[in-house]
Every structure is written in structure tokens, then in C-alpha cells.
Design a protein around this motif. Structure first.
Motif, PDB file in Angstrom:
ATOM      1  N   THR A  31       0.776  -1.137   0.053  1.00 36.65           N
ATOM      2  CA  THR A  31      -0.052   0.039   0.161  1.00 36.65           C
ATOM      3  C   THR A  31       0.826   1.040   0.153  1.00 36.65           C
ATOM      4  OG1 THR A  31      -0.134  -0.030   2.520  1.00 36.65           O
ATOM      5  CG2 THR A  31      -2.025  -1.073   1.300  1.00 36.65           C
ATOM      6  N   ALA A  32       0.327   2.336   0.103  1.00 35.39           N
ATOM      7  CA  ALA A  32       0.846   3.461  -0.081  1.00 35.39           C
ATOM      8  C   ALA A  32       1.093   4.128   1.435  1.00 35.39           C
ATOM      9  CB  ALA A  32       0.224   4.773  -0.769  1.00 35.39           C
ATOM     10  N   GLY A  33       2.021   3.421   2.054  1.00 38.83           N
ATOM     11  CA  GLY A  33       2.417   3.596   3.217  1.00 38.83           C
ATOM     12  C   GLY A  33       1.434   2.946   4.380  1.00 38.83           C
ATOM     13  N   ALA A  34       1.738   2.991   5.539  1.00 40.46           N
ATOM     14  CA  ALA A  34       0.723   2.480   6.525  1.00 40.46           C
ATOM     15  C   ALA A  34      -0.533   3.162   6.621  1.00 40.46           C
ATOM     16  CB  ALA A  34       1.320   2.249   7.919  1.00 40.46           C
ATOM     17  N   THR A  35      -0.353   4.483   6.186  1.00 43.16           N
ATOM     18  CA  THR A  35      -1.477   5.225   6.243  1.00 43.16           C
ATOM     19  C   THR A  35      -2.749   4.575   5.376  1.00 43.16           C
ATOM     20  OG1 THR A  35      -0.005   7.349   6.663  1.00 43.16           O
ATOM     21  CG2 THR A  35      -2.632   7.502   5.955  1.00 43.16           C
ATOM     22  N   GLU A  36      -2.371   4.237   4.154  1.00 45.55           N
ATOM     23  CA  GLU A  36      -3.154   3.873   3.187  1.00 45.55           C
ATOM     24  C   GLU A  36      -3.509   2.229   3.627  1.00 45.55           C
ATOM     25  OE1 GLU A  36      -4.618   1.332  -0.454  1.00 45.55           O
ATOM     26  OE2 GLU A  36      -2.435   1.812  -0.590  1.00 45.55           O
ATOM     27  N   SER A  89      -4.848   9.600  11.827  1.00 42.31           N
ATOM     28  CA  SER A  89      -5.952   9.051  10.707  1.00 42.31           C
ATOM     29  C   SER A  89      -7.032   8.026  10.793  1.00 42.31           C
ATOM     30  CB  SER A  89      -4.927   8.597   9.344  1.00 42.31           C
ATOM     31  OG  SER A  89      -4.259   7.571   9.715  1.00 42.31           O
ATOM     32  N   TYR A  90      -6.627   7.371  12.039  1.00 43.17           N
ATOM     33  CA  TYR A  90      -7.682   6.588  12.454  1.00 43.17           C
ATOM     34  C   TYR A  90      -8.884   6.760  12.357  1.00 43.17           C
ATOM     35  CZ  TYR A  90      -3.570   3.760  14.122  1.00 43.17           C
ATOM     36  OH  TYR A  90      -2.177   3.212  14.435  1.00 43.17           O
ATOM     37  N   VAL A  91      -9.424   7.887  13.096  1.00 42.30           N
ATOM     38  CA  VAL A  91     -10.889   8.262  13.292  1.00 42.30           C
ATOM     39  C   VAL A  91     -11.402   8.850  12.021  1.00 42.30           C
ATOM     40  CG1 VAL A  91     -12.238   9.959  14.624  1.00 42.30           C
ATOM     41  CG2 VAL A  91     -10.437   8.487  15.927  1.00 42.30           C
ATOM     42  N   SER A  97      -3.887  -4.311  13.038  1.00 42.89           N
ATOM     43  CA  SER A  97      -2.758  -3.916  14.303  1.00 42.89           C
ATOM     44  C   SER A  97      -1.683  -3.317  13.437  1.00 42.89           C
ATOM     45  CB  SER A  97      -2.249  -5.289  14.684  1.00 42.89           C
ATOM     46  OG  SER A  97      -1.248  -4.876  15.701  1.00 42.89           O
ATOM     47  N   ASP A  98      -1.510  -1.787  13.968  1.00 41.65           N
ATOM     48  CA  ASP A  98      -0.548  -1.149  12.972  1.00 41.65           C
ATOM     49  C   ASP A  98       0.640  -1.127  13.910  1.00 41.65           C
ATOM     50  OD1 ASP A  98       1.113   1.287  12.365  1.00 41.65           O
ATOM     51  OD2 ASP A  98      -0.621   2.486  12.563  1.00 41.65           O
ATOM     52  N   GLU A  99       1.832  -1.696  13.368  1.00 49.08           N
ATOM     53  CA  GLU A  99       2.905  -2.363  13.907  1.00 49.08           C
ATOM     54  C   GLU A  99       4.252  -1.393  13.230  1.00 49.08           C
ATOM     55  OE1 GLU A  99       2.939  -6.553  14.482  1.00 49.08           O
ATOM     56  OE2 GLU A  99       0.876  -6.199  15.238  1.00 49.08           O
ATOM     57  N   VAL A 100       3.881  -0.311  12.713  1.00 48.51           N
ATOM     58  CA  VAL A 100       4.997   0.279  12.016  1.00 48.51           C
ATOM     59  C   VAL A 100       6.327   0.822  12.789  1.00 48.51           C
ATOM     60  CG1 VAL A 100       3.535   1.689  10.336  1.00 48.51           C
ATOM     61  CG2 VAL A 100       4.306   2.589  12.636  1.00 48.51           C
ATOM     62  N   TYR A 101       6.199   0.487  14.159  1.00 48.47           N
ATOM     63  CA  TYR A 101       7.488   0.758  15.013  1.00 48.47           C
ATOM     64  C   TYR A 101       8.011  -0.687  15.676  1.00 48.47           C
ATOM     65  CZ  TYR A 101       6.047   5.648  14.692  1.00 48.47           C
ATOM     66  OH  TYR A 101       5.455   6.759  14.457  1.00 48.47           O
ATOM     67  N   GLU A 102       7.763  -1.547  14.509  1.00 49.89           N
ATOM     68  CA  GLU A 102       8.132  -2.945  15.063  1.00 49.89           C
ATOM     69  C   GLU A 102       9.424  -3.033  15.582  1.00 49.89           C
ATOM     70  OE1 GLU A 102       7.442  -6.031  11.945  1.00 49.89           O
ATOM     71  OE2 GLU A 102       7.305  -4.589  10.486  1.00 49.89           O
ATOM     72  N   SER A 137       2.096  -2.759   8.453  1.00 51.34           N
ATOM     73  CA  SER A 137       3.610  -2.189   8.938  1.00 51.34           C
ATOM     74  C   SER A 137       4.072  -1.109   7.535  1.00 51.34           C
ATOM     75  CB  SER A 137       4.604  -3.081   9.127  1.00 51.34           C
ATOM     76  OG  SER A 137       5.974  -2.433   9.583  1.00 51.34           O
ATOM     77  N   SER A 138       5.219  -0.635   7.614  1.00 55.29           N
ATOM     78  CA  SER A 138       5.738  -0.093   6.510  1.00 55.29           C
ATOM     79  C   SER A 138       7.363   0.204   6.595  1.00 55.29           C
ATOM     80  CB  SER A 138       5.049   1.358   6.329  1.00 55.29           C
ATOM     81  OG  SER A 138       5.430   2.421   7.234  1.00 55.29           O
ATOM     82  N   LEU A 139       7.845   0.989   5.654  1.00 52.93           N
ATOM     83  CA  LEU A 139       9.240   0.987   5.290  1.00 52.93           C
ATOM     84  C   LEU A 139       9.817   2.189   6.128  1.00 52.93           C
ATOM     85  CD1 LEU A 139      11.056  -0.896   3.636  1.00 52.93           C
ATOM     86  CD2 LEU A 139      11.120   1.050   2.005  1.00 52.93           C
ATOM     87  N   GLY A 140       8.848   3.341   6.140  1.00 56.69           N
ATOM     88  CA  GLY A 140       9.404   4.742   6.571  1.00 56.69           C
ATOM     89  C   GLY A 140      10.308   4.829   7.839  1.00 56.69           C
ATOM     90  N   LYS A 141       9.829   3.978   8.911  1.00 56.06           N
ATOM     91  CA  LYS A 141      10.325   4.239  10.269  1.00 56.06           C
ATOM     92  C   LYS A 141      11.605   3.339  10.339  1.00 56.06           C
ATOM     93  CE  LYS A 141       6.305   6.121  10.801  1.00 56.06           C
ATOM     94  NZ  LYS A 141       5.973   7.461  10.972  1.00 56.06           N
ATOM     95  N   THR A 142      11.240   2.163   9.908  1.00 59.71           N
ATOM     96  CA  THR A 142      12.500   0.978  10.088  1.00 59.71           C
ATOM     97  C   THR A 142      13.699   1.424   9.157  1.00 59.71           C
ATOM     98  OG1 THR A 142      10.988  -0.484  10.593  1.00 59.71           O
ATOM     99  CG2 THR A 142      13.048  -1.342  10.378  1.00 59.71           C
ATOM    100  N   TRP A 168       9.160   7.759   1.247  1.00 65.01           N
ATOM    101  CA  TRP A 168       8.845   6.634   0.162  1.00 65.01           C
ATOM    102  C   TRP A 168       7.448   6.190   0.201  1.00 65.01           C
ATOM    103  CZ3 TRP A 168      13.652   2.808  -0.680  1.00 65.01           C
ATOM    104  CH2 TRP A 168      14.352   3.601  -0.926  1.00 65.01           C
ATOM    105  N   LYS A 169       6.911   6.308   1.340  1.00 62.79           N
ATOM    106  CA  LYS A 169       5.470   5.810   1.687  1.00 62.79           C
ATOM    107  C   LYS A 169       5.119   4.359   0.737  1.00 62.79           C
ATOM    108  CE  LYS A 169       2.465   8.006   3.260  1.00 62.79           C
ATOM    109  NZ  LYS A 169       1.904   8.233   4.745  1.00 62.79           N
ATOM    110  N   ILE A 170       5.829   3.403   1.407  1.00 60.45           N
ATOM    111  CA  ILE A 170       5.638   2.189   1.124  1.00 60.45           C
ATOM    112  C   ILE A 170       5.351   1.365   2.525  1.00 60.45           C
ATOM    113  CG2 ILE A 170       6.491   0.096   0.140  1.00 60.45           C
ATOM    114  CD1 ILE A 170       6.281   1.846  -1.960  1.00 60.45           C
TER     115      ILE A 170
END
Ligand SMILES: Cc1ncc(COP(=O)(O)O)c(C=O)c1O
Length: 388
Positions: free
Chosen positions: A94-99, A124-126, A198-203, A229-234, A240-242
Motif C-alpha cells: 500500500t501507499a504507506g501504513a496510512t493507506e 488518521s484512524y478516526v 494492528s498497526d505495527e510500524v514501529y515494530e 507495517s511500513s518501510l518509513g520508520k525502520t 517513500w510511503k511504502i
């Protein structure tokens, strides 16, 4: 005159826009937004450049994601969590964890359903839940330890509950939910037949003895969880928003149904580089944690030196600090003051709460420490003037 839809009209402008503008205006060190001020590792950028030069990757990727990345996501889930993910039917890029969260909500929640959100929440959740025509039900984490009250959590579940959005390691509190906490959430989801997003972008952003446990790995949970999850943080490539979602094919099919008409497919060369990054050896992830442990310690020393009280985060690159010993006023006033007068930008966290619970964070500020050590040291010097 045509106007905006009633669906989006109540959303307003995000607090990040105001604080970023104020930070620019006052030349403040911006510890507001979670945006690293240092570059990604050169080999990851090199992998993207190679993909750009390869001609083949400059056209649309398959909608579900580049096969190389879907395979890398599945292998990563297996390597770190022993999860058995099908790279073909069990992963959507997706386009980042946001999408990823938005497509999950659209694909797995019906109009009129209730979706439980743990506060303070990622902003963005709400709006995602509201745009899907569902109703958010809020369960707060209580300061100073940022734990939920089991009775409040239990009371949020009923026959209308369709899903819960979980975030661990948690932005903005820096909590990493324990096995005990996750087990309670899992038991309630099984009892009420609820799906977990389950949003685990900071895994990979965990410190000391904290252990990140994907709720999907608890007994009976794989079949009712999609893990984001996503690429941005790790890999320090937030631009890049992947992102991606992995899970059981039955649920991933719903996410795919939404994703195909939200973005259809996302940046192809960046997906090839993402496949490379996710496959890096364990030493990358260990060095990354060591680097951020140092930054976390610098941030904690800066907060202590400024007379701000904060619980040491177990994960993420955020910390919530209580300013009530050094400032009279609410969190918005403090954030504006700190940005304009002290030259350090932070975020007022009441914006991450529903109105009835916002008071819980009215003497708190969120600081992001994904910044160079030099910048964090400079921020410490500026913050020290608060205590004086
Ligand atoms: C908890 C959480 N989820 C999702 C995101 C967004 O991730 P991405 O940039 O991959 O869309 C962020 C970014 O700050 C976050 O903190």
C-alpha cells in the motif's frame, strides 16, 4: 456554489500543519513531526536507484504489490515472528501504513459498525472510521503509565463491535503492549468475533528488554487479524510511503478489494528497494535499535534537564512529557510557547483524543527524537532554559 462534502468538512486542519509553520517562522528545532532529519542507509538508496535504472520497474507494479516485496514481507514475518504468511494471497502493498489502515477499514468494516480505538491514537484512524460510515468507540490509556483499564476495554465491546485498531509499539506514548495486555485484547476479540487491524510500524523500534509481539501470533488470532507495517520508520525513508498489510487470505481479500480502487498500485522502484531493505541481515535491525536507544537516552536527559516529567518509552521514537512543573497553561499553549519562545517544536497530544478524554493529556507534550544527535543536544540546551 459547490462546497466540500459533509463527510470531510468536520476534519479541520491537522495540528502538524500549524506547528510546522510556527517552527519554520521561529527557526525552532522541530521535535514535532516524526520525520528523521538524517538520511537512509546508502545501500537502500542504491537499491532504489538500481530499480529506477532497470527500465522494467518504471511502469505499474502489480496491484497487490511487486512479487519481490510480497515475498520479502512474508519472509520477514516468518524470520521475526515465526508467522506463516502466504506471499501471494496474504500480502497487499500500500501507499504507506496510512493507506494500509484506510484500505483495511474500508475493506473489513461496514457502515454502522463500531470500531474500537485506543487513545491517544494516530491521527488518521478516526477520519478513516468516519469515512467508512462506522462509529469510533474510545478506550483511553491512562497517564503516567499509559495503560488501559481492563474494565473500560471490556465495556467498549458489544454486538456492534466489528474491529479494533491497535498500535504497538504505540505512538505517541512509547508503550509496547505486554503479552498480558495483548492476551486480554485477543480474548475479547475472540469472545465478540472482532477483527484486529494492528498497526505495527514501529515494530523494530524497541528498547531495553521490551519485546514486540504481533497480536496475530497469539493463539486463535491469525484468522482475525490484519497486521500493518511500513518501510518509513525502520529504514528512515518516510518520504517513500511504502507500506503493507499481511494476514489470513480471507481478510486480505477484503483489504485488496478496497486497495484496488484507492491507489490500485504503488511506487514500483521503491517497492524493489523495500524488498532489499526487508531482507537485510539481523545486524541492520540491531544497529538501528542501538542508534535509537542512544537518541532516546539523549531525549530523556534533555527532558529531565528541563524539568519535564516523562516515562521512559519502551518503543517508537516518541516520548510524552508532563510540563505542569514548569508551565501554567494547556498543551496547545505550551506547544506554541515552546516553539516560538524556546525554539523547540513539540506536538500537543489532546488532538489525539476524543473530546471527553482530551483532559487526560492537557499537561503533556509529545516530542519526537528521530533527529541527529547534534540536533538533540542543541534541543537539550534550549530546553534547559525552561527549568531556569
Ligand atoms: C502509528 C502510525 N501509523 C502509521 C503511520 C504512517 O505511516 P506511513 O508513513 O507508512 O503511512 C505513522 C506515522 O507517523 C504512525 O506513527
Amino acid at each position: 456554489m459547490p462546497t466540500m462534502s459533509s463527510r470531510v468538512a468536520p476534519f479541520g486542519t491537522t495540528i502538524f500543519t500549524e506547528i510546522n509553520q510556527l517552527a519554520l517562522q521561529h527557526n525552532a528545532i522541530n521535535l514535532g513531526q516524526g520525520r528523521p532529519d538524517f538520511d537512509a542507509p546508502a545501500d537502500i538508496i542504491g537499491a532504489a536507484m538500481n530499480a529506477l535504472r532497470g527500465a522494467y520497474y518504471n511502469q505499474y507494479a502489480p496491484g497487490a504489490g511487486a512479487p519481490s516485496l510480497r515475498k520479502a514481507v512474508a519472509l520477514h514475518a516468518n524470520r521475526f515472528y515465526n508467522a506463516d504468511v502466504d506471499p501471494n494471497a496474504g500480502v497487499i502493498v500500500t501507499a504507506g501504513a496510512t493507506e494500509a489502515v484506510f484500505s483495511s477499514v474500508l475493506g473489513l468494516v461496514d457502515r454502522g459498525d463500531e470500531v474500537i480505538v485506543i487513545e491517544p491514537y494516530f491521527d488518521s484512524y478516526v477520519p478513516n472510521i468516519l469515512m467508512a460510515g462506522a462509529t469510533p468507540i474510545y478506550v483511553p490509556l491512562h497517564p503516567p503509565h499509559w495503560t488501559f483499564d481492563p474494565d473500560e476495554l471490556r465495556a467498549a465491546f458489544n454486538s456492534k463491535t466489528r474491529a479494533i485498531i491497535l498500535n504497538t509499539p504505540q505512538n505517541p506514548t512509547g508503550r509496547v503492549f505486554t503479552l498480558e495486555e495483548l492476551t486480554l485484547i485477543a480474548d475479547l476479540c475472540k469472545e465478540h468475533d472482532v477483527t484486529v487491524i494492528s498497526d505495527e510500524v514501529y515494530e523494530h523500534l524497541i528498547f531495553d528488554s521490551a519485546r514486540h509481539i504481533p497480536i496475530a501470533t497469539l493463539p486463535g488470532m491469525f484468522e482475525r487479524t490484519v497486521t500493518v507495517s511500513s518501510l518509513g520508520k525502520t529504514f528512515s525513508v518516510t518520504g517513500w510511503k511504502i507500506g503493507w498489510v499481511w494476514g489470513t487470505p480471507d481478510l486480505i481479500k477484503g483489504v485488496a478489494q478496497a486497495h484496488q480502487f484507492v491507489t490500485f498500485a504503488v511506487n514500483h522502484p521503491a517497492q524493489e528497494a523495500a524488498a532489499y531493505a526487508l531482507s537485510l541481515p539481523g545486524t541492520y535491525f540491531e544497529d538501528f535499535q542501538a542508534m535509537y536507544t542512544g537518541k532516546r537516552d539523549l531525549m530523556m536527559r534533555a527532558l529531565n534537564g528541563a524539568g519535564l516529567k516523562a516515562r521512559t518509552p519502551e518503543g517508537t521514537y516518541f516520548v510524552m512529557a508532563d510540563f505542569s512543573d514548569v508551565f501554567d497553561g494547556d498543551d496547545l499553549e505550551f506547544s506554541r510557547y515552546l516553539t516560538a519562545e524556546v525554539g523547540v517544536a513539540c506536538i500537543p497530544p489532546t488532538f489525539f483524543y476524543s473530546t471527553p478524554h482530551a483532559h487526560m493529556a492537557s499537561t503533556m507534550a509529545r516530542f519526537a527524537f528521530c533527529k541527529s544527535d547534534k540536533m538533540l543536544q542543541e534541543a537539550a540546551e534550549r530546553l534547559a532554559t525552561l527549568a531556569r
